[in-house]
Scaffold this motif. Structure first.
Motif, PDB file in Angstrom:
ATOM      1  N   LEU A  55       1.094  -0.759  -0.214  1.00 21.92           N
ATOM      2  CA  LEU A  55      -0.049   0.232   0.061  1.00 21.92           C
ATOM      3  C   LEU A  55       0.462   0.569  -0.007  1.00 21.92           C
ATOM      4  CD1 LEU A  55      -2.746  -1.262   3.137  1.00 21.92           C
ATOM      5  CD2 LEU A  55      -2.593  -0.960   0.141  1.00 21.92           C
ATOM      6  N   LYS A  56       1.647   0.933   0.602  1.00 24.73           N
ATOM      7  CA  LYS A  56       2.794   2.522   0.920  1.00 24.73           C
ATOM      8  C   LYS A  56       3.488   2.996  -0.682  1.00 24.73           C
ATOM      9  CE  LYS A  56       5.901   3.276   4.541  1.00 24.73           C
ATOM     10  NZ  LYS A  56       6.599   2.623   5.150  1.00 24.73           N
ATOM     11  N   LYS A  57       3.877   1.779  -1.744  1.00 21.51           N
ATOM     12  CA  LYS A  57       4.362   2.024  -2.869  1.00 21.51           C
ATOM     13  C   LYS A  57       3.341   2.199  -3.892  1.00 21.51           C
ATOM     14  CE  LYS A  57       7.565  -1.038  -6.092  1.00 21.51           C
ATOM     15  NZ  LYS A  57       7.371  -2.748  -6.349  1.00 21.51           N
ATOM     16  N   ASN A  58       2.411   1.274  -3.509  1.00 22.85           N
ATOM     17  CA  ASN A  58       1.421   1.350  -4.299  1.00 22.85           C
ATOM     18  C   ASN A  58       0.302   2.202  -4.452  1.00 22.85           C
ATOM     19  OD1 ASN A  58       2.913  -0.331  -6.576  1.00 22.85           O
ATOM     20  ND2 ASN A  58       1.762  -2.067  -5.427  1.00 22.85           N
ATOM     21  N   PHE A  59       0.142   3.260  -3.419  1.00 25.49           N
ATOM     22  CA  PHE A  59      -0.690   4.114  -3.129  1.00 25.49           C
ATOM     23  C   PHE A  59      -0.375   4.893  -2.511  1.00 25.49           C
ATOM     24  CE2 PHE A  59      -3.290  -0.083  -3.701  1.00 25.49           C
ATOM     25  CZ  PHE A  59      -3.846   0.817  -4.861  1.00 25.49           C
ATOM     26  N   ASP A  60       1.061   5.440  -2.991  1.00 24.34           N
ATOM     27  CA  ASP A  60       1.825   6.600  -2.008  1.00 24.34           C
ATOM     28  C   ASP A  60       0.920   7.025  -1.032  1.00 24.34           C
ATOM     29  OD1 ASP A  60       3.875   8.418  -2.102  1.00 24.34           O
ATOM     30  OD2 ASP A  60       2.334   9.861  -2.364  1.00 24.34           O
ATOM     31  N   LEU A  61       0.401   5.335   0.609  1.00 28.13           N
ATOM     32  CA  LEU A  61       0.257   6.682   1.710  1.00 28.13           C
ATOM     33  C   LEU A  61       1.139   6.033   2.614  1.00 28.13           C
ATOM     34  CD1 LEU A  61      -2.963   3.672   1.897  1.00 28.13           C
ATOM     35  CD2 LEU A  61      -2.849   5.809   1.266  1.00 28.13           C
ATOM     36  N   SER A  62       1.542   7.122   3.446  1.00 31.17           N
ATOM     37  CA  SER A  62       2.428   7.608   4.403  1.00 31.17           C
ATOM     38  C   SER A  62       2.175   6.588   5.707  1.00 31.17           C
ATOM     39  CB  SER A  62       2.340   8.510   4.926  1.00 31.17           C
ATOM     40  OG  SER A  62       0.937   9.493   4.959  1.00 31.17           O
ATOM     41  N   GLU A  63       2.864   6.715   6.999  1.00 26.74           N
ATOM     42  CA  GLU A  63       2.391   6.396   8.004  1.00 26.74           C
ATOM     43  C   GLU A  63       1.623   6.975   8.510  1.00 26.74           C
ATOM     44  OE1 GLU A  63       3.899   3.072   9.276  1.00 26.74           O
ATOM     45  OE2 GLU A  63       4.865   2.793   8.056  1.00 26.74           O
ATOM     46  N   GLY A  64       0.767   6.716   9.224  1.00 22.95           N
ATOM     47  CA  GLY A  64      -0.474   6.565  10.084  1.00 22.95           C
ATOM     48  C   GLY A  64      -1.425   5.957   9.743  1.00 22.95           C
ATOM     49  N   LEU A  65      -2.941   6.236  10.531  1.00 21.50           N
ATOM     50  CA  LEU A  65      -3.990   5.877  10.752  1.00 21.50           C
ATOM     51  C   LEU A  65      -4.644   5.435   9.973  1.00 21.50           C
ATOM     52  CD1 LEU A  65      -5.705   4.799  13.284  1.00 21.50           C
ATOM     53  CD2 LEU A  65      -7.156   6.399  12.998  1.00 21.50           C
ATOM     54  N   LEU A  66      -4.574   5.734   8.977  1.00 18.58           N
ATOM     55  CA  LEU A  66      -4.823   5.724   7.919  1.00 18.58           C
ATOM     56  C   LEU A  66      -4.315   4.148   7.230  1.00 18.58           C
ATOM     57  CD1 LEU A  66      -7.319   5.614   5.326  1.00 18.58           C
ATOM     58  CD2 LEU A  66      -5.717   6.932   4.545  1.00 18.58           C
ATOM     59  N   LEU A  67      -3.173   3.669   7.047  1.00 21.07           N
ATOM     60  CA  LEU A  67      -2.504   2.831   6.672  1.00 21.07           C
ATOM     61  C   LEU A  67      -2.985   1.758   7.357  1.00 21.07           C
ATOM     62  CD1 LEU A  67      -0.960   1.919   4.392  1.00 21.07           C
ATOM     63  CD2 LEU A  67       1.406   2.641   6.246  1.00 21.07           C
ATOM     64  N   HIS A  68      -2.902   2.151   8.396  1.00 20.08           N
ATOM     65  CA  HIS A  68      -3.122   0.849   9.709  1.00 20.08           C
ATOM     66  C   HIS A  68      -3.819  -0.009   9.687  1.00 20.08           C
ATOM     67  CE1 HIS A  68       0.511   2.825  11.449  1.00 20.08           C
ATOM     68  NE2 HIS A  68       1.390   3.051  10.835  1.00 20.08           N
ATOM     69  N   SER A  69      -5.137   1.169   9.867  1.00 17.01           N
ATOM     70  CA  SER A  69      -6.162   0.973   9.674  1.00 17.01           C
ATOM     71  C   SER A  69      -6.708  -0.377   7.962  1.00 17.01           C
ATOM     72  CB  SER A  69      -7.615   1.745   9.705  1.00 17.01           C
ATOM     73  OG  SER A  69      -7.550   2.614  11.095  1.00 17.01           O
ATOM     74  N   MET A  70      -6.258   0.382   6.979  1.00 18.84           N
ATOM     75  CA  MET A  70      -6.415  -0.418   5.914  1.00 18.84           C
ATOM     76  C   MET A  70      -5.619  -1.895   5.935  1.00 18.84           C
ATOM     77  SD  MET A  70      -5.908   2.641   3.500  1.00 18.84           S
ATOM     78  CE  MET A  70      -6.295   1.137   2.025  1.00 18.84           C
ATOM     79  N   CYS A  71      -4.614  -1.793   6.180  1.00 23.74           N
ATOM     80  CA  CYS A  71      -3.110  -2.724   6.469  1.00 23.74           C
ATOM     81  C   CYS A  71      -4.262  -4.196   7.037  1.00 23.74           C
ATOM     82  CB  CYS A  71      -2.480  -2.357   6.876  1.00 23.74           C
ATOM     83  SG  CYS A  71      -1.714  -2.217   5.396  1.00 23.74           S
ATOM     84  N   SER A  72      -5.111  -3.232   8.889  1.00 22.71           N
ATOM     85  CA  SER A  72      -5.932  -4.332   9.673  1.00 22.71           C
ATOM     86  C   SER A  72      -6.706  -5.136   9.472  1.00 22.71           C
ATOM     87  CB  SER A  72      -6.029  -2.848  10.989  1.00 22.71           C
ATOM     88  OG  SER A  72      -4.372  -3.039  11.250  1.00 22.71           O
ATOM     89  N   LEU A  73      -7.626  -3.607   8.366  1.00 26.56           N
ATOM     90  CA  LEU A  73      -8.937  -4.621   7.691  1.00 26.56           C
ATOM     91  C   LEU A  73      -8.380  -5.738   6.590  1.00 26.56           C
ATOM     92  CD1 LEU A  73     -10.728  -1.697   7.534  1.00 26.56           C
ATOM     93  CD2 LEU A  73     -11.424  -3.789   9.365  1.00 26.56           C
ATOM     94  N   ILE A  74      -7.935  -5.717   6.058  1.00 24.99           N
ATOM     95  CA  ILE A  74      -7.036  -7.187   4.619  1.00 24.99           C
ATOM     96  C   ILE A  74      -6.412  -8.375   5.326  1.00 24.99           C
ATOM     97  CG2 ILE A  74      -5.351  -7.170   2.891  1.00 24.99           C
ATOM     98  CD1 ILE A  74      -5.771  -4.540   2.583  1.00 24.99           C
ATOM     99  N   THR A  75      -5.730  -7.462   7.199  1.00 22.89           N
ATOM    100  CA  THR A  75      -5.170  -9.026   7.163  1.00 22.89           C
ATOM    101  C   THR A  75      -5.972  -9.235   8.730  1.00 22.89           C
ATOM    102  OG1 THR A  75      -3.049  -7.878   7.688  1.00 22.89           O
ATOM    103  CG2 THR A  75      -3.444  -9.115   9.496  1.00 22.89           C
ATOM    104  N   GLY A  76      -7.021  -9.067   8.708  1.00 23.27           N
ATOM    105  CA  GLY A  76      -8.346  -9.355   9.281  1.00 23.27           C
ATOM    106  C   GLY A  76      -8.918 -10.313   8.282  1.00 23.27           C
ATOM    107  N   PHE A  77      -9.087  -9.591   7.439  1.00 20.86           N
ATOM    108  CA  PHE A  77      -9.882 -11.038   5.851  1.00 20.86           C
ATOM    109  C   PHE A  77      -9.296 -12.012   5.802  1.00 20.86           C
ATOM    110  CE2 PHE A  77     -10.506 -11.747   1.317  1.00 20.86           C
ATOM    111  CZ  PHE A  77     -11.585 -11.718   1.324  1.00 20.86           C
ATOM    112  N   VAL A  78      -7.468 -11.600   5.714  1.00 23.45           N
ATOM    113  CA  VAL A  78      -6.379 -13.192   5.306  1.00 23.45           C
ATOM    114  C   VAL A  78      -7.053 -13.980   6.348  1.00 23.45           C
ATOM    115  CG1 VAL A  78      -4.481 -13.474   4.940  1.00 23.45           C
ATOM    116  CG2 VAL A  78      -5.307 -12.200   3.663  1.00 23.45           C
ATOM    117  N   ALA A  79      -6.669 -13.596   7.927  1.00 26.99           N
ATOM    118  CA  ALA A  79      -6.620 -14.112   8.969  1.00 26.99           C
ATOM    119  C   ALA A  79      -7.785 -15.515   8.598  1.00 26.99           C
ATOM    120  CB  ALA A  79      -6.719 -13.545  10.063  1.00 26.99           C
ATOM    121  N   THR A  80      -9.161 -14.495   8.722  1.00 29.51           N
ATOM    122  CA  THR A  80     -10.345 -15.273   8.710  1.00 29.51           C
ATOM    123  C   THR A  80     -10.661 -16.154   7.563  1.00 29.51           C
ATOM    124  OG1 THR A  80     -11.175 -13.151   9.540  1.00 29.51           O
ATOM    125  CG2 THR A  80     -13.003 -15.070   8.489  1.00 29.51           C
TER     126      THR A  80
END
Length: 152
Positions: A55-80
């Motif tokens: 996400l940081k590389k392809n969508f030019d997102l920087s460290e922060g709550l938005l990036l961490h939240s998006m990664c967390s939701l995707i992570t929950g999806f994969v883990a489930t």
């Protein structure tokens, strides 16, 4: 199978299960539960940092709550998704009348043959509604701990 609410205490539950099913009855579902936990952990650990990098590389997102939240939701999806078959196996093995462990592979083959492949993902949405928020809380906290200890 006896309903959980029929045990007046945990000691009574241990005693009753051991008496009715033997010591092995206390371990019904252990192997699928262990696999489930391992696959959730691997799914979360492998997905979070990889998703963050992408996400940081392809969508030019920087460290922060938005990036961490998006990664967390995707992570929950994969883990489930990776844990769903083991949720079903765990439930089925814990509900068996006998405590014989005829094998997880035999059980999964029987389930797929009799009910189809998609049955392995039955209950996916309720599981995601539990794991998604869990990841949404845990991983941003992990990021704060990383930042506090200079581990970014």
């Amino acid at each position: 199978m006896v309903k959980p609410q029929s045990y007046p205490s945990i000691g009574n539950a241990f005693y009753s299960i051991q008496k009715d099913e033997g010591i092995a009855g206390l371990y019904k579902g252990l192997f699928p539960s262990t696999l489930r936990g391992a696959f959730i952990a691997v799914g979360e650990i492998a997905t979070y940092d990889q998703t963050k990098t992408i996400l940081k590389k392809n969508f030019d997102l920087s460290e922060g709550l938005l990036l961490h939240s998006m990664c967390s939701l995707i992570t929950g999806f994969v883990a489930t998704t990776v844990a769903a078959p083991f949720d079903l196996l765990k439930t089925r093995s814990m509900n068996l009348k006998s405590s014989s462990s005829s094998g997880v592979l035999k059980m999964i083959n029987s389930i797929i043959r009799d009910e189809g492949l998609l049955v392995l993902f039955r209950g996916w949405l309720p599981a995601y509604l539990r794991l998604g928020p869990h990841a949404l809380i845990c991983f941003p906290i992990l990021e704060q701990i990383r930042r506090a200890f200079g581990l970014e």
